[in-house]
Scaffold this motif. Structure first.
Motif, PDB file in Angstrom:
ATOM      1  N   LEU A  63       0.812  -1.218   0.000  1.00  0.00           N
ATOM      2  CA  LEU A  63       0.000   0.000   0.000  1.00  0.00           C
ATOM      3  C   LEU A  63       0.844   1.265   0.000  1.00  0.00           C
ATOM      4  CD1 LEU A  63      -2.659  -1.101   2.670  1.00  0.00           C
ATOM      5  CD2 LEU A  63      -2.788  -1.318   0.183  1.00  0.00           C
ATOM      6  N   LEU A  64       2.155   1.131   0.226  1.00  0.00           N
ATOM      7  CA  LEU A  64       3.018   2.304   0.285  1.00  0.00           C
ATOM      8  C   LEU A  64       3.278   2.851  -1.108  1.00  0.00           C
ATOM      9  CD1 LEU A  64       5.729   1.120   2.865  1.00  0.00           C
ATOM     10  CD2 LEU A  64       3.645   2.422   3.312  1.00  0.00           C
ATOM     11  N   SER A  65       3.378   4.175  -1.205  1.00  0.00           N
ATOM     12  CA  SER A  65       3.783   4.794  -2.464  1.00  0.00           C
ATOM     13  C   SER A  65       5.271   4.539  -2.686  1.00  0.00           C
ATOM     14  CB  SER A  65       3.513   6.295  -2.425  1.00  0.00           C
ATOM     15  OG  SER A  65       4.376   6.921  -1.479  1.00  0.00           O
ATOM     16  N   VAL A  66       5.738   4.848  -3.889  1.00  0.00           N
ATOM     17  CA  VAL A  66       7.155   4.651  -4.197  1.00  0.00           C
ATOM     18  C   VAL A  66       8.025   5.450  -3.240  1.00  0.00           C
ATOM     19  CG1 VAL A  66       8.946   4.996  -5.930  1.00  0.00           C
ATOM     20  CG2 VAL A  66       6.710   4.110  -6.619  1.00  0.00           C
ATOM     21  N   SER A  67       7.654   6.707  -3.007  1.00  0.00           N
ATOM     22  CA  SER A  67       8.473   7.555  -2.134  1.00  0.00           C
ATOM     23  C   SER A  67       8.412   7.085  -0.688  1.00  0.00           C
ATOM     24  CB  SER A  67       8.033   9.019  -2.241  1.00  0.00           C
ATOM     25  OG  SER A  67       6.659   9.165  -1.923  1.00  0.00           O
ATOM     26  N   GLU A  68       7.230   6.620  -0.229  1.00  0.00           N
ATOM     27  CA  GLU A  68       7.127   6.095   1.136  1.00  0.00           C
ATOM     28  C   GLU A  68       7.984   4.847   1.298  1.00  0.00           C
ATOM     29  OE1 GLU A  68       2.634   7.307   2.612  1.00  0.00           O
ATOM     30  OE2 GLU A  68       2.897   5.619   1.222  1.00  0.00           O
ATOM     31  N   ARG A  69       7.951   3.998   0.309  1.00  0.00           N
ATOM     32  CA  ARG A  69       8.748   2.769   0.375  1.00  0.00           C
ATOM     33  C   ARG A  69      10.232   3.097   0.441  1.00  0.00           C
ATOM     34  NH1 ARG A  69       7.037  -2.450  -1.613  1.00  0.00           N
ATOM     35  NH2 ARG A  69       8.800  -3.888  -1.698  1.00  0.00           N
ATOM     36  N   GLN A  70      10.666   4.071  -0.361  1.00  0.00           N
ATOM     37  CA  GLN A  70      12.071   4.470  -0.341  1.00  0.00           C
ATOM     38  C   GLN A  70      12.460   5.045   1.016  1.00  0.00           C
ATOM     39  OE1 GLN A  70      13.608   2.881  -2.681  1.00  0.00           O
ATOM     40  NE2 GLN A  70      14.600   4.576  -3.699  1.00  0.00           N
ATOM     41  N   ARG A  71      11.569   5.839   1.587  1.00  0.00           N
ATOM     42  CA  ARG A  71      11.878   6.421   2.907  1.00  0.00           C
ATOM     43  C   ARG A  71      11.939   5.341   3.983  1.00  0.00           C
ATOM     44  NH1 ARG A  71       7.983  10.319   1.213  1.00  0.00           N
ATOM     45  NH2 ARG A  71       6.493   9.656   2.828  1.00  0.00           N
ATOM     46  N   LEU A  72      11.071   4.347   3.876  1.00  0.00           N
ATOM     47  CA  LEU A  72      11.120   3.239   4.829  1.00  0.00           C
ATOM     48  C   LEU A  72      12.442   2.492   4.710  1.00  0.00           C
ATOM     49  CD1 LEU A  72      10.001   1.219   6.861  1.00  0.00           C
ATOM     50  CD2 LEU A  72       8.777   0.094   4.979  1.00  0.00           C
ATOM     51  N   LEU A  73      12.853   2.202   3.486  1.00  0.00           N
ATOM     52  CA  LEU A  73      14.125   1.504   3.285  1.00  0.00           C
ATOM     53  C   LEU A  73      15.283   2.355   3.796  1.00  0.00           C
ATOM     54  CD1 LEU A  73      13.552  -0.015  -0.271  1.00  0.00           C
ATOM     55  CD2 LEU A  73      13.331  -1.141   1.944  1.00  0.00           C
ATOM     56  N   MET A  74      15.175   3.657   3.609  1.00  0.00           N
ATOM     57  CA  MET A  74      16.221   4.553   4.106  1.00  0.00           C
ATOM     58  C   MET A  74      16.312   4.473   5.631  1.00  0.00           C
ATOM     59  SD  MET A  74      18.499   6.707   3.039  1.00  0.00           S
ATOM     60  CE  MET A  74      19.682   6.729   4.360  1.00  0.00           C
ATOM     61  N   SER A  75      15.157   4.365   6.293  1.00  0.00           N
ATOM     62  CA  SER A  75      15.180   4.291   7.761  1.00  0.00           C
ATOM     63  C   SER A  75      15.871   3.014   8.239  1.00  0.00           C
ATOM     64  CB  SER A  75      13.749   4.350   8.316  1.00  0.00           C
ATOM     65  OG  SER A  75      13.067   3.122   8.161  1.00  0.00           O
ATOM     66  N   LEU A  76      15.775   1.946   7.444  1.00  0.00           N
ATOM     67  CA  LEU A  76      16.427   0.690   7.826  1.00  0.00           C
ATOM     68  C   LEU A  76      17.949   0.789   7.708  1.00  0.00           C
ATOM     69  CD1 LEU A  76      14.072  -1.868   6.038  1.00  0.00           C
ATOM     70  CD2 LEU A  76      13.941  -1.018   8.375  1.00  0.00           C
ATOM     71  N   HIS A  77      18.416   1.768   6.934  1.00  0.00           N
ATOM     72  CA  HIS A  77      19.854   1.963   6.726  1.00  0.00           C
ATOM     73  C   HIS A  77      20.375   3.170   7.520  1.00  0.00           C
ATOM     74  CE1 HIS A  77      18.759  -0.556   3.307  1.00  0.00           C
ATOM     75  NE2 HIS A  77      20.026  -0.829   3.135  1.00  0.00           N
ATOM     76  N   ARG A  78      19.633   3.581   8.530  1.00  0.00           N
ATOM     77  CA  ARG A  78      19.957   4.815   9.248  1.00  0.00           C
ATOM     78  C   ARG A  78      21.364   4.781   9.849  1.00  0.00           C
ATOM     79  NH1 ARG A  78      15.356   5.499  12.598  1.00  0.00           N
ATOM     80  NH2 ARG A  78      14.402   6.615  10.867  1.00  0.00           N
ATOM     81  N   SER A  79      21.706   3.709  10.514  1.00  0.00           N
ATOM     82  CA  SER A  79      23.027   3.643  11.158  1.00  0.00           C
ATOM     83  C   SER A  79      24.145   3.608  10.129  1.00  0.00           C
ATOM     84  CB  SER A  79      23.113   2.419  12.071  1.00  0.00           C
ATOM     85  OG  SER A  79      22.240   2.547  13.166  1.00  0.00           O
ATOM     86  N   LYS A  80      23.916   2.915   9.029  1.00  0.00           N
ATOM     87  CA  LYS A  80      24.918   2.878   7.966  1.00  0.00           C
ATOM     88  C   LYS A  80      25.123   4.283   7.398  1.00  0.00           C
ATOM     89  CE  LYS A  80      24.017  -1.907   6.516  1.00  0.00           C
ATOM     90  NZ  LYS A  80      25.378  -2.465   6.442  1.00  0.00           N
ATOM     91  N   ALA A  81      24.010   4.968   7.097  1.00  0.00           N
ATOM     92  CA  ALA A  81      24.116   6.321   6.550  1.00  0.00           C
ATOM     93  C   ALA A  81      24.774   7.261   7.550  1.00  0.00           C
ATOM     94  CB  ALA A  81      22.731   6.837   6.166  1.00  0.00           C
ATOM     95  N   ASN A  82      24.471   7.074   8.822  1.00  0.00           N
ATOM     96  CA  ASN A  82      25.037   7.963   9.838  1.00  0.00           C
ATOM     97  C   ASN A  82      26.527   7.723  10.053  1.00  0.00           C
ATOM     98  OD1 ASN A  82      22.798   9.465  10.338  1.00  0.00           O
ATOM     99  ND2 ASN A  82      22.235   8.440  12.233  1.00  0.00           N
ATOM    100  N   TYR A  83      27.017   6.604   9.586  1.00  0.00           N
ATOM    101  CA  TYR A  83      28.472   6.406   9.637  1.00  0.00           C
ATOM    102  C   TYR A  83      29.133   7.037   8.421  1.00  0.00           C
ATOM    103  CZ  TYR A  83      33.090   4.441  10.000  1.00  0.00           C
ATOM    104  OH  TYR A  83      34.460   4.319  10.091  1.00  0.00           O
ATOM    105  N   VAL A  84      28.569   6.812   7.257  1.00  0.00           N
ATOM    106  CA  VAL A  84      29.227   7.224   6.014  1.00  0.00           C
ATOM    107  C   VAL A  84      28.973   8.687   5.686  1.00  0.00           C
ATOM    108  CG1 VAL A  84      29.449   6.722   3.544  1.00  0.00           C
ATOM    109  CG2 VAL A  84      28.980   4.880   5.149  1.00  0.00           C
ATOM    110  N   ILE A  85      27.726   9.131   5.849  1.00  0.00           N
ATOM    111  CA  ILE A  85      27.334  10.482   5.422  1.00  0.00           C
ATOM    112  C   ILE A  85      26.715  11.199   6.617  1.00  0.00           C
ATOM    113  CG2 ILE A  85      26.375  11.707   3.421  1.00  0.00           C
ATOM    114  CD1 ILE A  85      25.474   8.998   2.321  1.00  0.00           C
ATOM    115  N   HIS A  86      27.410  11.218   7.720  1.00  0.00           N
ATOM    116  CA  HIS A  86      26.830  11.738   8.958  1.00  0.00           C
ATOM    117  C   HIS A  86      26.988  13.254   9.021  1.00  0.00           C
ATOM    118  CE1 HIS A  86      26.185  10.993  13.534  1.00  0.00           C
ATOM    119  NE2 HIS A  86      25.122  11.476  12.929  1.00  0.00           N
TER     120      HIS A  86
END
Length: 709
Positions: A117-140
């Protein structure tokens, strides 16, 4: 304002000369990178931005994982005599960072129907939240800005922790200085930022501020606030502080997702800010990130961040789509060259089994003696194994379920099984894998060529290839318009090791590049059916071994095709299942509901081990994951192995092969250690190498797997 003016006078800061320290954070180029775009922008700044009165410039080179690019950036800074600090990227530290599943508002979000039921942008944001710690290490960004903010407070009255793409024109800086000096009693200044399509436009000094980007923030040295380091780059990282300080803007209308970080409360220093000057944002070099539509630009930006992290995970793991996922190639190479008699005996057995496979096949779905409900012989066809004619109706319809009792023809390799495709498919998988391994270990081209013929007839040849779906798998006569059910998807469970066979055949030259491309197209179509069909979506939501095997299939195909976004989404989804598959004590509540509980507990656990081996190739470690609720994979292993020397206390209505404990014990010892000794056999090489395909154990599981004890 009167209180702020009084505080500024009493602190003595109002009398202190206005000095500034401008930091720019130079980070990674997002994927797909424009070669050296960060370095290109940095060079533009160093060459064209003039000296700024009363301001010292500093640079923070932040966790650039491309060492060659980092060296070029440092060399550039040194050539211009710039002051800089380098925060290095630590590959081993990054490798330990996993998915942020605690961000999920409900544990089954990734597996259930809500995902559809998620839109494309919602799905991308959800996936981004699952990578939060990874992103906060590389692009913090927020962590980097806070580090320079702490340092800068000891260097100047005003600290400017800016993004690496910020460029001050003479006009913009003069206006900034004037605005700050006009209201020196304020603790914060908001600097509007304008986006430029081309850096060269800034050289004409005709660029005007259009405030098209989120602004930058300036801090007086006594300002109490800092950036919230839990907020991820690309998802309100700067905006969170705007909310806290009540800096008005379009972000006031942003809505939070259920998985977003919680906003902080209003700051005690809210509204203590002014607006000063303007700064330009240099070009990203990526067309998608320069489009006017903010939502589309945000979607492209999120996709770029995810792609960057996925490419980095693959790089850290040393994995590509050519990497074998069920076999450890270094171990296999060591075994091939070994003189250990136990290994030699096992290789001889593989060769003997491969020689037997030479007498079988090649196979095709068109060889079955009955037709599926579609009437098309190229459609895969197999009835549901536990569904029997109804004794209470004249025509036997609709069929009724007898759990644990298979209808004739649905058991593998039995005489009547040639009516359907299940046995034929398993022969394709098992024979091809053994033949490919025999070539890998002996170099005998005959083995690879026969496997190539099997591949060609079953998946490539127009007149004999299987159609890329399982619409007629596990058909229950009299139900669902005689279409198959989601449960039938598990019949393709061993595709993961077959894809390794295809990789090996490609290396052996027994299949052509054109045929590999045709097979990739077949896999792409099958993957689309798996992900989008009603059967596939229902199987994805399965709470037992069917969900595990679904993820194993999808991950294996995505790995083969190099579809990293699908791969990492699947691995995150699989990891989110662990807490529901294993209870706190390690038992498997869904499998314990069956009549053959020991079989299904063992099968599901073995499937998790198969999937975890694939995941490890891509820098995802299920073994170290401890869910907030339920049990872990480690606990599941310990619970099940606890019955190796004792009676199984749950229903099991047929015989259980006790040797099935061994692949689990050796895999677990290899990953977690600290297991009670298995006794005999002492090494995996001495254990039984072949199990029934229903057991979910790869043929010759004990080679190319663990190495010597």
């Amino acid at each position: 304002m009167r209180a702020l003016k009084r505080e500024s006078r009493e602190s003595g800061l109002q009398a202190v000369r206005d000095t500034f320290v401008l930091y720019r954070i130079v980070g990674v180029d997002l994927y797909p990178p424009v070669a050296g775009q960060s370095r290109t922008n940095l060079q533009f700044i160093l060459e064209h931005e003039e000296a700024l009165p009363n301001c010292q410039k500093r640079y923070l080179v932040y966790r650039i994982f491309d060492q060659e690019e980092e060296q070029k950036i440092v060399a550039l800074l040194e050539r211009f005599g710039a002051t800089y600090t380098v925060v290095p990227f630590d590959r081993s530290e990054y490798a330990r960072i996993g998915f942020d599943l605690q961000s999920l508002p409900e544990p089954e979000l990734l597996t259930g129907p809500t995902m559809d039921l998620l839109s494309v942008s919602e799905r991308q944001r959800l996936l981004m939240s699952l990578h939060r710690s990874k992103a906060n290490y590389v692009i913090h960004n927020n962590g980097a800005k806070n580090s320079v903010l702490r340092e800068g407070r000891g260097l100047a009255k005003w600290v400017l922790p800016f993004d690496g793409t910020c460029f001050f024109t003479n006009q913009g800086w003069r206006q900034f200085m004037s605005d700050v000096q006009h209201k020196p009693y304020l603790k914060y200044f908001v600097v509007p930022m304008t986006r430029v399509a081309s850096n060269e436009d800034l050289l004409s000094e005709r660029v005007e501020c259009n405030q098209s980007e989120e602004p930058q923030l300036v801090f007086r040295k006594d300002a109490a606030e800092s950036f919230d380091e839990d907020f991820t780059y690309g998802r309100h990282s700067n905006v969170e502080l705007f909310w806290r300080l009540q800096v008005a803007g379009e972000w006031d209308h942003y809505k939070d997702d259920a998985w977003d970080q919680q906003r902080r409360t209003l700051s005690e220093e809210a509204r203590q800010f002014g607006v000063a000057g303007w700064v330009a944002r240099l070009s990203s070099g990526v067309a998608d990130q320069e489009i006017e539509d903010r939502e589309q630009r945000s979607l492209a930006h999120t996709s770029a961040i995810l792609s960057t992290l996925h490419a980095l995970d693959a790089s850290v793991a040393g994995t590509s789509k050519e990497t074998l996922v069920s076999v450890r190639e270094l171990v296999l190479d060591q075994e091939r060259r070994s003189s250990d008699p136990k290994i030699s005996h096992l290789i001889d057995l593989i060769q003997q089994t491969a020689e037997q496979a030479l007498s079988r096949g090649p196979y095709s779905v068109v060889d079955k003696t009955t037709l599926p409900p579609s009437g098309c012989a190229q459609d895969y066809w197999h009835p549901a194994p536990y569904w029997w004619p109804n004794p209470d109706t004249p025509d036997g319809l609709p069929y009724v379920r007898r759990d644990g009792e298979r209808i004739p023809g649905t058991s593998l390799f039995e005489p009547e099984s040639d009516k359907y495709d299940r046995s034929r498919l398993q022969r394709v998988f098992d024979d091809s894998f053994v033949l490919a391994m025999a070539w890998q270990l002996t170099g005998n081209q005959v083995f690879a060529d026969h496997a190539g013929n099997i591949f060609r007839r079953f998946f490539i040849a127009e007149e004999s290839r299987m159609n890329p779906h399982l619409v007629y798998s596990q058909v229950r006569a009299g139900y669902n318009s005689n279409l198959g059910y989601s449960s039938g998807i598990i019949e393709m469970k061993d595709l993961y090791f077959y894809l390794d066979a295809v990789r090996i055949l490609d290396r052996a030259g027994s299949i052509s590049r054109r045929e590999v491309e045709a097979f990739s197209a077949w896999l792409d179509a099958y993957l689309s059916w798996l992900m989008d069909s009603k059967q596939g979506r229902k199987e994805r939501a399965a709470k037992n071994n069917h969900g595990t095997c679904y993820d194993l299939q999808v991950a294996a195909i995505a790995s083969f095709l190099g579809r990293k976004e699908t791969l990492y989404e699947t691995l995150a989804r699989a990891q989110s299942r662990i807490g529901s598959h294993f209870a706190a004590d390690g038992s498997q509540p869904h499998e314990l509901q069956r009549k053959t509980t020991q079989h299904y507990c063992c099968f599901n656990l073995q499937s998790w081990i198969n999937l975890s081996e694939l995941a490890m190739r891509w820098n995802v470690n299920f073994w170290t994951y401890n869910p907030p609720r339920g049990g872990s994979l480690k606990r599941g292993v310990r619970w099940f192995l606890g019955f190796r020397q004792s009676r199984w206390p749950f229903p099991q209505n047929d015989a259980f092969d006790q040797d099935r404990f061994l692949p689990i014990w050796f895999a677990a010892r290899d990953r977690i250690g600290d297991l009670s000794p298995t006794g005999r056999p002492e090494t995996a090489y001495e254990a039984k190498p072949l199990f029934h395909p229903h057991d979910g154990v790869r043929p010759f599981w004990n080679i190319g797997s663990f190495g010597s004890p």
